[in-house]
Design a protein around this motif. Structure first.
Motif, short mmCIF file in Angstrom:
data_model
loop_
_atom_site.label_atom_id
_atom_site.label_comp_id
_atom_site.label_asym_id
_atom_site.label_seq_id
_atom_site.Cartn_x
_atom_site.Cartn_y
_atom_site.Cartn_z
N LEU A 146 6.09 13.16 22.40
CA LEU A 146 5.19 12.09 21.99
C LEU A 146 3.87 12.16 22.74
N GLU A 147 2.80 11.81 22.04
CA GLU A 147 1.48 11.76 22.68
C GLU A 147 1.51 10.88 23.92
N GLU A 148 2.19 9.75 23.81
CA GLU A 148 2.22 8.77 24.90
C GLU A 148 3.04 9.25 26.10
N SER A 149 3.82 10.30 25.92
CA SER A 149 4.66 10.81 27.00
C SER A 149 4.13 12.09 27.64
N MET A 150 2.95 12.51 27.23
CA MET A 150 2.44 13.80 27.70
C MET A 150 2.16 13.82 29.20
N ASP A 151 1.80 12.68 29.79
CA ASP A 151 1.58 12.65 31.23
C ASP A 151 2.85 13.03 31.98
N SER A 152 3.99 12.61 31.47
CA SER A 152 5.27 12.89 32.13
C SER A 152 5.85 14.24 31.71
N TYR A 153 5.82 14.51 30.40
CA TYR A 153 6.55 15.67 29.88
C TYR A 153 5.64 16.81 29.43
N GLY A 154 4.32 16.59 29.42
CA GLY A 154 3.39 17.61 28.97
C GLY A 154 3.59 18.99 29.57
N PRO A 155 3.82 19.09 30.89
CA PRO A 155 3.99 20.42 31.49
C PRO A 155 5.18 21.20 30.93
N PHE A 156 6.17 20.49 30.39
CA PHE A 156 7.34 21.17 29.81
C PHE A 156 7.06 21.69 28.40
N PHE A 157 5.95 21.22 27.78
CA PHE A 157 5.70 21.52 26.37
C PHE A 157 4.34 22.20 26.17
N PRO A 158 4.13 23.36 26.80
CA PRO A 158 2.84 24.04 26.64
C PRO A 158 2.65 24.51 25.20
N GLY A 159 1.48 24.19 24.64
CA GLY A 159 1.16 24.64 23.30
C GLY A 159 1.75 23.80 22.18
N PHE A 160 2.58 22.82 22.52
CA PHE A 160 3.13 21.94 21.49
C PHE A 160 2.07 20.90 21.10
N GLU A 161 2.04 20.54 19.83
CA GLU A 161 1.12 19.51 19.38
C GLU A 161 1.87 18.19 19.32
N PRO A 162 1.61 17.28 20.25
CA PRO A 162 2.38 16.04 20.31
C PRO A 162 2.13 15.15 19.11
N VAL A 163 3.09 14.26 18.85
CA VAL A 163 2.94 13.31 17.74
C VAL A 163 2.87 11.89 18.30
N PRO A 164 2.14 11.00 17.65
CA PRO A 164 2.11 9.61 18.10
C PRO A 164 3.47 8.96 17.89
N ALA A 165 3.85 8.08 18.81
CA ALA A 165 5.12 7.37 18.69
C ALA A 165 5.20 6.60 17.37
#
Length: 199
Positions: free
Chosen positions: A157-176
């Motif tokens: 989720l876009e809103e979770s990128m601060d916490s989980y962003g480093p685990f998801f390099p190159g992924f395009e997050p989606v809004p909750a």
């Protein structure tokens, strides 16, 4: 409809409540806050929740913990976090909730993109998600009284990128809010045994 949302206080849970509350009665459930409290790792706590809510039309689970870390750091004890919560917790909501869901009601569980698109550090969560998906497919042909069951597999989720962003390099997050629409589709639609992907 009367709908229990487990994990209602989380980022995804709040978005699900926002999506469904204009048309439905929402019963929010969480470990420490909500209309009812529930610890999904405890069958006794799940039973108590259902006894408190009584019969409902739908149950949504947007809760489930898992350990994130490299495989070499994944001990049996750390793996147990996902087994007890994301896997058994969600399945027990179904096993213990069948008698509380009205005819033609539904269960909607949560899996996640990494069961199909693996990431470094995500083996435990992916394991649980894959098992939940298999359970959903199998349970769909046996649930009584027209009860349906699906799972939603959201991207990070876009809103979770601060916490989980480093685990998801190159992924395009989606809004909750976008992910929440898949839960509405599961609750208000007619499909069963499905994985609704929000990638």
């Amino acid at each position: 409809m009367k709908i229990i949302v487990v994990g209602a206080n989380g980022t995804l849970g709040k978005a699900i409540c926002d999506e469904l509350s204009p048309k439905h009665e929402i019963i929010s459930a969480g470990r420490s806050a909500g209309d009812v409290t529930v610890d999904i790792t405890s069958p006794q706590s799940i039973r108590a929740m259902y006894e408190q809510t009584g019969r409902v039309d739908a149950v949504i689970c947007a809760a489930g913990d898992a350990y994130f870390g490299r495989l070499e750091e994944l001990t049996p004890e750390r793996n147990e976090i996902a087994i007890l919560s994301k896997l058994k917790g969600q399945i027990n909501l179904v096993l213990l909730g069948q008698d509380y869901v009205n005819d033609s009601g539904s269960f909607t569980l949560t899996t996640g993109i990494i069961m199909d698109d693996p990431i470094v550090g995500g083996a435990s969560s992916a394991m649980a998600g894959g098992a939940v998906r298999a359970f959903v497919q199998a349970a769909a042909i046996e649930l009584p009284r027209g009860i349906r069951i699906n799972n939603v597999s959201p991207n990070v989720l876009e809103e979770s990128m601060d916490s989980y962003g480093p685990f998801f390099p190159g992924f395009e997050p989606v809004p909750a809010a976008r992910a929440a629409k898949a839960y509405r589709k599961s609750v208000e639609g007619a499909q069963t045994g499905q994985t609704f992907r929000v990638y």
